[in-house]
Write an enzyme that holds these catalytic residues in place. Structure first.
Site, PDB file in Angstrom:
ATOM      1  CG  HIS A   1      -0.306   0.068   2.536  1.00  0.00           C
ATOM      2  ND1 HIS A   1      -0.051  -1.059   3.298  1.00  0.00           N
ATOM      3  CD2 HIS A   1       0.185   1.100   3.261  1.00  0.00           C
ATOM      4  CE1 HIS A   1       0.530  -0.719   4.428  1.00  0.00           C
ATOM      5  NE2 HIS A   1       0.703   0.592   4.445  1.00  0.00           N
TER       6      HIS A   1
ATOM      7  CD  GLU B   1       3.598  -0.114   6.936  1.00  0.00           C
ATOM      8  OE1 GLU B   1       3.050   0.795   6.279  1.00  0.00           O
ATOM      9  OE2 GLU B   1       2.967  -0.862   7.703  1.00  0.00           O
TER      10      GLU B   1
ATOM     11  CG  HIS C   1       3.973   4.762   5.023  1.00  0.00           C
ATOM     12  ND1 HIS C   1       3.039   5.373   5.823  1.00  0.00           N
ATOM     13  CD2 HIS C   1       3.494   3.514   4.794  1.00  0.00           C
ATOM     14  CE1 HIS C   1       2.043   4.526   6.072  1.00  0.00           C
ATOM     15  NE2 HIS C   1       2.291   3.388   5.457  1.00  0.00           N
TER      16      HIS C   1
HETATM   17 CO    CO Z   1       1.242   1.667   6.147  1.00  0.00          CO
END
Ligand code: CO
Length: 140
Positions: free
Chosen positions: A7, A131, A82
């Site tokens: 994502h 991440e 992120h």
């Molecule tokens: Co995230």
């Protein structure tokens, strides 16, 4: 080491307003927008917008101590926060990143998908906060 793009995280002042943008401007059906969830340990509220090959993670501060308060002060309308990639094993990924000289932020902890995550400092990745998320055992 990097798996699928899972994502893209977007910090927003209001998740409900951001959901409305995806619904009305981009025509995302309600069934592809998850309910908003509070994650007190991370100081954020999150919801996901499902798209064909990935997800947008909408993140709103939960309380004044939230780690994204500063980001929103600099980006009052919200902004890309992120990018999240899947890895097979979060502890191996953490050790590998550290061995390669990267700055890993914090210890592995449970993220919004219920699997372990870490963050790698933006200074190691062209200014992008990364991440890393252990892939879900169920999905594979
Ligand atoms: Co995230």
């Amino acid at each position: 080491m990097l798996g699928r793009l899972n994502h893209v995280g977007v910090a927003v002042p209001s998740i409900e307003a951001a959901k409305d943008t995806y619904r009305t401007l981009y025509g995302v059906p309600e069934s592809d927008i998850t309910p908003t969830r509070e994650m007190p340990e991370q100081g954020v509220k999150v919801a996901f917008v499902n798209v064909a090959n990935s997800q947008i993670e909408l993140i709103e501060p939960l309380g004044p101590q939230s780690p994204i308060v500063k980001f929103l002060e600099k980006n009052p309308q919200g902004g890309q926060h992120h990018v999240c990639f899947e890895v097979k094993n979060i502890y191996e990924a953490r050790d590998e990143m550290k061995a390669r000289g990267a700055t890993v932020l914090g210890e592995p902890r449970i993220g919004a998908h219920g699997t372990l995550i870490i963050f790698v400092h933006p200074k190691n990745s062209n200014g992008v906060l990364i991440e890393l998320m252990e892939e879900s055992k169920e999905a594979h």
